[in-house]
Design a protein around this motif. Structure first.
Motif, short mmCIF file in Angstrom:
data_model
loop_
_atom_site.label_atom_id
_atom_site.label_comp_id
_atom_site.label_asym_id
_atom_site.label_seq_id
_atom_site.Cartn_x
_atom_site.Cartn_y
_atom_site.Cartn_z
N UNK A 194 0.10 7.61 -0.83
CA UNK A 194 -1.13 7.05 -0.27
C UNK A 194 -1.79 6.06 -1.21
N UNK A 195 -1.23 5.90 -2.41
CA UNK A 195 -1.87 4.99 -3.38
C UNK A 195 -1.58 3.54 -3.00
N UNK A 196 -2.62 2.76 -3.16
CA UNK A 196 -2.56 1.34 -2.80
C UNK A 196 -1.32 0.64 -3.37
N UNK A 197 -1.12 0.79 -4.68
CA UNK A 197 -0.05 0.02 -5.32
C UNK A 197 1.33 0.59 -5.05
N UNK A 198 1.42 1.85 -4.70
CA UNK A 198 2.73 2.39 -4.32
C UNK A 198 3.13 1.77 -2.98
N UNK A 199 2.15 1.66 -2.09
CA UNK A 199 2.44 1.01 -0.80
C UNK A 199 2.72 -0.49 -1.01
N UNK A 200 2.12 -1.04 -2.04
CA UNK A 200 2.30 -2.46 -2.32
C UNK A 200 3.71 -2.80 -2.83
N UNK A 201 4.42 -1.77 -3.32
CA UNK A 201 5.77 -2.02 -3.86
C UNK A 201 6.63 -2.73 -2.81
N UNK A 202 6.52 -2.26 -1.57
CA UNK A 202 7.33 -2.87 -0.51
C UNK A 202 6.97 -4.33 -0.29
N UNK A 203 5.68 -4.63 -0.36
CA UNK A 203 5.27 -6.02 -0.14
C UNK A 203 5.76 -6.88 -1.30
N UNK A 204 5.57 -6.40 -2.53
CA UNK A 204 6.00 -7.18 -3.69
C UNK A 204 7.50 -7.45 -3.60
N UNK A 205 8.25 -6.43 -3.22
CA UNK A 205 9.70 -6.60 -3.13
C UNK A 205 10.13 -7.50 -2.00
N UNK A 206 9.65 -7.19 -0.81
CA UNK A 206 10.23 -7.81 0.38
C UNK A 206 9.52 -9.08 0.83
N UNK A 207 8.39 -9.40 0.20
CA UNK A 207 7.68 -10.60 0.65
C UNK A 207 7.73 -11.71 -0.39
N UNK A 208 8.58 -11.55 -1.42
CA UNK A 208 8.63 -12.57 -2.47
C UNK A 208 10.06 -13.03 -2.73
N UNK A 209 10.27 -14.29 -2.48
CA UNK A 209 11.63 -14.83 -2.61
C UNK A 209 12.12 -14.77 -4.04
N UNK A 210 11.21 -14.74 -5.03
CA UNK A 210 11.74 -14.67 -6.38
C UNK A 210 11.91 -13.24 -6.90
N UNK A 433 -6.11 10.03 -0.41
CA UNK A 433 -6.36 11.01 0.66
C UNK A 433 -7.03 10.37 1.87
N UNK A 434 -7.83 9.34 1.64
CA UNK A 434 -8.46 8.65 2.78
C UNK A 434 -7.40 8.05 3.69
N UNK A 435 -6.50 7.29 3.05
CA UNK A 435 -5.45 6.64 3.83
C UNK A 435 -4.61 7.65 4.57
N UNK A 436 -4.26 8.72 3.86
CA UNK A 436 -3.29 9.65 4.45
C UNK A 436 -3.92 10.43 5.60
#
Ligand code: NDP
Ligand SMILES: O=C1O[C@H](COP(=O)(O)O)[C@@H](O)[C@H](O)[C@H]1O
Length: 518
Positions: A194-210, A433-436
């Motif tokens: 539920x942590x912001x940056x753990x969810x962000x891992x996917x965006x960093x990986x899959x939304x950046x061509x480099x 916990x809010x997100x979840x």
């Protein structure tokens, strides 16, 4: 439309939230504050009710006062609007209930009818089990036997960790739950998801061509995951002494973070597709074949007394409710191999511990060094490129590159380019916990763990536990406030690597370009 995007659009429907364990620590520190934040942000519609359930007696007013105090102490929002608070508090009821007494659940059914009428709730029911795991089975059976699951709307259950003690006990627990709930009704919490940056891992990986084209064993030298804590076991010594860092942090949070880093791109953002990819990573973890392999690759430690900022801290064995001769590990570091096409040959180093110098959760992706025949590399000791994802308490990312020192003749200097998310918007991102809770109400189980993931993680961890049971000779002691056993450094040194400094320990020779004011 894919499920994740769709569920973003689905507002939380009205529901009754049954909070089993309402007088406990988790409810106080996390759950009441999370509900208040959701309400404040308009993510809870007015047609909801929260029923606090536990054995001890509490008048409604007293319960609402407890909720108020917990929010004042732990919520990221201030309770500065009396009218809003009164409206929120009106939705809270308390009912004394012993989990082992089915008649009490029948009373709860009657109370539910009243609450549905009072708040115009469409008879959706969310059961939050903030209870000792031994009560998960009994509570489920009594919910079923009392008719509490015969709702007109949906019924869902959120289960707290630990989900079992090992694979057999987790299996038993899962068998009990699945006699009552369908898999899609079971939401197993791993609050790191539920942590912001753990969810962000996917965006960093899959939304950046480099990043994505480099995300494999051709370019990545190793991955390091650190979950360090400064606290000891606080008042949870009784639980922790039976659990240790292996069961408390590794089986769940650390392996879940590893899956987020290592998974293949999912075929869609549908929660099931994401979890399909995560479980494949868990299946690819190379099991340690022998006890010797465990000892060679997994380091365990326990803190002794130490002095931190002038304060003397007790040894683990002196903590409340801990066996004075305990051999439970409060530190774990491991070298993990993910045996698949993408990651063959790339070590994942993971470490977690209590009473370490810094509270931080970070992932470091270390890229392979440039070929040594390049002019600069011949003349300078080039630092490898890093991508660092800071999860907690600082949230953000930075990349470390090599650049020419301005004005100097062919001097090369590491430069860290940082986006500090928490500096930008303050430390006010939603709590896990809010997100979840919000996701569970919307029926989105993407960031909850599915049974096959849990089982697979236990299978991996159980081999380590079994090897450790044979002998405790490899338990290293480390002073509170230190970075843990030296053996954990040697684990990386043997492969020609080292742990990169984490937040608060930055190296001197790096130029920072950051929005954090560094
Ligand atoms: N606290 C934390 O930070 C974290 C906790 N967890 C997990 O959350 C769960 C709850 O933890 P925590 O809040 O710390 O535990 P606590 O011991 O503080 O609370 C336990 C709760 O269970 C209730 N309870 C116990 N027995 C019964 C019974 N027979 N019938 C009804 N209620 C009962 C207690 O109330 P009463 O005595 O009044 O009946 C109390 O409200 C555990 O699974 C824990 O592992 C997970 C991560 C972090
Ligand atoms: O689940 C747990 O997590 C906490 C650490 O969580 P964090 O969000 O503060 O990083 C840990 O202290 C606890 O022992 C463990 O049960």
């Amino acid at each position: 439309m894919n499920q994740a995007i769709q569920s973003e659009l689905i507002p939380a429907q009205g529901a009754v939230y049954y909070l089993f364990g309402a007088t406990g620590d988790l409810a106080k520190r996390k759950l009441f504050p999370a509900l208040f934040s959701l309400y404040k942000e308009g993510k809870l519609t007015e047609n909801f009710a929260v029923v606090g359930l536990a054995r001890r007696s509490r008048a409604n007013e007293q319960f609402r006062q407890d909720v108020y105090e917990s929010i004042v102490e732990f919520c990221r929002y201030k309770v500065d609007d009396t009218e809003l608070w009164n409206r929120f508090a009106e939705h809270f009821e308390y009912m004394p209930l012993d989990i082992n007494n089915v008649d009490a659940f029948r009373e709860l059914n009657k109370l539910t009818d009243e609450l549905n009428r009072k708040f115009d709730i469409p008879d959706n029911r969310l059961f939050y089990l903030a209870l000792a795991p031994s009560l998960f089975g009994p509570v489920s059976f009594n919910l079923r036997d009392s008719g509490m699951l015969e709702a007109k709307g949906w019924t869902r259950v959120i289960i707290e960790k630990p989900f079992g003690y090992d694979l057999p006990s987790a299996q038993e627990l899962n068998n009990e739950l699945s006699q009552v709930f369908k898999e899609e009704e079971i939401f197993r919490i791993d609050h790191y998801l539920g942590k912001e940056m753990v969810q962000n891992i996917q965006v960093i990986r899959f939304a950046n061509a480099f990043f994505e084209p480099l995300w494999n064993n051709n370019y990545i030298a190793n991955v390091q995951i650190t979950l360090s804590e400064t606290v000891g076991v606080e008042d949870r010594g009784g639980y922790y002494d039976k659990s240790g860092a292996l069961r408390d942090m590794t089986q769940n949070h650390m392996l879940q973070m590893l899956t987020m880093i290592a998974m293949e791109p999912p075929s869609s953002l549908n929660g099931e597709h994401i979890r399909d990819e995560k479980v494949k990573v868990l299946r690819s973890l190379r099991p340690y074949a022998t006890s010797e392999e465990v000892r060679a690759n997994v380091i365990r430690g326990q803190y002794t007394s130490g002095v931190v900022k002038g304060t003397e801290l007790p040894a683990y064995r002196e903590e409340d409710s801990v066996n004075p001769e305990s051999t439970t590990e409060t530190y774990l570091a491991a070298k993990v191999a993910v045996d698949n096409f993408r990651w063959a040959g790339v070590p994942f180093y993971i470490r977690t511990g209590k009473r370490l110098p810094v509270k931080t959760t970070e992932v470091v992706i270390e890229f392979k060094s440039m070929p040594q025949n390049v002019l600069f590399a011949q003349r300078h000791d080039l630092s490898p490129n890093l991508l660092v994802i800071r999860v907690n308490p600082m949230e953000g990312i930075y990349i470390k590159v090599n650049a020419k020192t301005p004005g100097a003749d062919n001097e090369v200097q590491p430069v860290a380019m940082e986006f500090c998310q928490s500096c930008q918007i303050g430390l006010n991102t939603p709590e896990a916990y809010e997100r979840l809770i919000h996701d569970a109400v919307r029926g989105d189980s993407t960031y909850f763990t599915r049974w096959d993931e849990v089982a697979q993680a236990w299978e991996f961890v159980d081999r380590i536990a079994a090897a450790w049971k044979e002998s405790q000779d490899d338990l290293h002691m480390y002073p509170a406030g230190s970075w843990g056993p030296e053996a954990a450094d040697k684990l990386l040194a043997a492969d020609g690597f080292h742990w990169w400094p984490v937040n608060g320990q930055e190296e001197d020779n790096v130029i920072w370009v950051s929005n954090s004011g560094k």
